[in-house]
Design an enzyme around this catalytic site. Structure first.
Site, PDB file in Angstrom:
ATOM      1  N   GLU A 132       8.625  24.880   2.217  1.00  0.00           N
ATOM      2  CA  GLU A 132       8.175  24.810   3.618  1.00  0.00           C
ATOM      3  C   GLU A 132       7.961  26.165   4.290  1.00  0.00           C
ATOM      4  OE1 GLU A 132      10.532  22.927   2.309  1.00  0.00           O
ATOM      5  OE2 GLU A 132      10.117  20.840   2.805  1.00  0.00           O
ATOM      6  N   GLY A 187       9.431  17.243   1.003  1.00  0.00           N
ATOM      7  CA  GLY A 187       9.902  15.873   1.240  1.00  0.00           C
ATOM      8  C   GLY A 187      10.227  15.119  -0.033  1.00  0.00           C
ATOM      9  N   GLU A 236      13.588  16.167  -0.905  1.00  0.00           N
ATOM     10  CA  GLU A 236      14.458  15.610   0.147  1.00  0.00           C
ATOM     11  C   GLU A 236      14.715  14.123  -0.059  1.00  0.00           C
ATOM     12  OE1 GLU A 236      11.829  17.448   3.079  1.00  0.00           O
ATOM     13  OE2 GLU A 236      13.595  18.272   4.065  1.00  0.00           O
ATOM     14  N   ALA A 296       5.927  16.065   2.123  1.00  0.00           N
ATOM     15  CA  ALA A 296       5.318  15.367   3.255  1.00  0.00           C
ATOM     16  C   ALA A 296       3.822  15.689   3.208  1.00  0.00           C
ATOM     17  CB  ALA A 296       5.940  15.857   4.552  1.00  0.00           C
TER      18      ALA A 296
END
Ligand code: CAA
Length: 268
Positions: A141, A118, A121, A73
């Site tokens: 993260e 992300g 993910e 992200a």
């Protein structure tokens, strides 16, 4: 297909290739890209001519196509998020990620470099993952003071088991493609130059079969995964009933009985 700022979509026969294309940010997912992804997946799902979707990362700013799948992200966007904004960001991504998981087309992640946060993910939201031999996977993260927010704590444990998921997430350590293969995070690893050709070969193998049956099998696997075995098998029997009432069933079984190689599947 609409034009997107951060996505490129190409069709090749019954296969669509969606590249996440933010060359200046190693294809990191910001809000705009997540919104575009949501719209693009709806467009693709509605397109009867597309049977398989390959998701990959576009080249970096030096035009290296094997640098990054998706580097997570967008950290620069997330830096100022309040708690409600971060929650909304997670929920905004959940929508396209569930589309990848549940859309009637098969989704293949062709992981061509960094798949961090992300990026790991979004690959995990796809049905099947293929990796280039230089791919790197990780959930970094907790090293940033946050936790995975696009399904990582859930999908990683479901794919590789709790122990391995916890080790990856708690240590924030990356793993290479071979290790990802060893623990079952990816189905195959290919030399990087061959990744896209292999992804298309896999897509073609799937496309040769009855597309509606493939999509129903996908729904059966997804829906049954979190059910108890008794209800799951009953759900499968119901779907088995549904596919028996199709043109493609008569076509596929008819071809077998007649000793015919060519099959004209039309349902989708
Ligand atoms: N967000 C925003 N920008 C990013 C980014 C990200 N996740 N990853 C890379 N970039 C940007 C860099 O800031 C850099 O921009 P500038 O050229 O403007 O400085 C550009 O992309 C190129 O990156 P690097 O110079 O860092 O490239 P590198 O080869 O030295 O390193 C890397 C590559 C190891 C992937 C490194 O970029 C990196 O560690 N990126 C962050 C990875 C990460 O932590 N991802 C998880 C994000 S959190 C998350 O995803 C939460 C969630 O679940 C929702």
């Amino acid at each position: 297909m609409a034009e997107y700022n951060n996505l490129k979509i190409e069709k090749d026969g019954a296969t669509a290739v969606l590249s996440i294309a933010r060359p200046n940010a190693l294809n990191a997912l910001n809000s705009e890209t997540i919104g575009e992804l949501n719209s693009a997946l709806s467009e693709i799902e509605a397109d009867d001519s597309v049977k398989v979707l390959i998701v990959t990362g576009g080249p970096d700013k030096k035009d290296n196509p094997y640098k990054s799948f998706v580097a997570g992200a967008d950290i620069k966007e997330m830096y100022d998020f309040t708690a409600p904004e971060a929650r909304a960001f997670g929920m905004r991504a959940a929508e396209p990620f569930f589309k990848l998981m549940n859309m009637r087309q098969v989704t293949i992640a062709a992981v061509n470099g960094f798949a961090l946060g992300g990026g790991c993910e979004i690959a995990m939201a796809c049905d099947i993952r293929l990796a280039s031999d230089n791919a790197i996977f990780g959930q970094p993260e907790v090293g940033l003071g946050i936790i995975p927010g696009f399904g990582g704590t859930q999908r990683l444990a479901r794919l590789v088991g709790m122990g391995r998921a916890k080790e990856m997430i708690f240590t924030a350590s990356n793993i290479d493609a071979e290790e990802a293969y060893r623990i079952g995070l990816v189905n195959h690893v290919y030399p990087k130059e061959e990744l896209m050709a292999e992804a298309k070969k896999l897509a073609e193998k799937i496309e040769r079969n009855a597309s509606y049956a493939v999509s129903v099998a996908k729904a059966a696997i997804n829906n049954g995964y979190d059910m108890d075995i008794k209800n799951a098998v009953e759900m499968e029997a119901n779907l088995f009933g549904v596919v028996n009432d199709t043109h493609d069933k008569k076509e596929g079984m008819g071809a077998f009985i007649e000793g015919r190689k060519e099959k004209n599947f039309t349902d989708f």
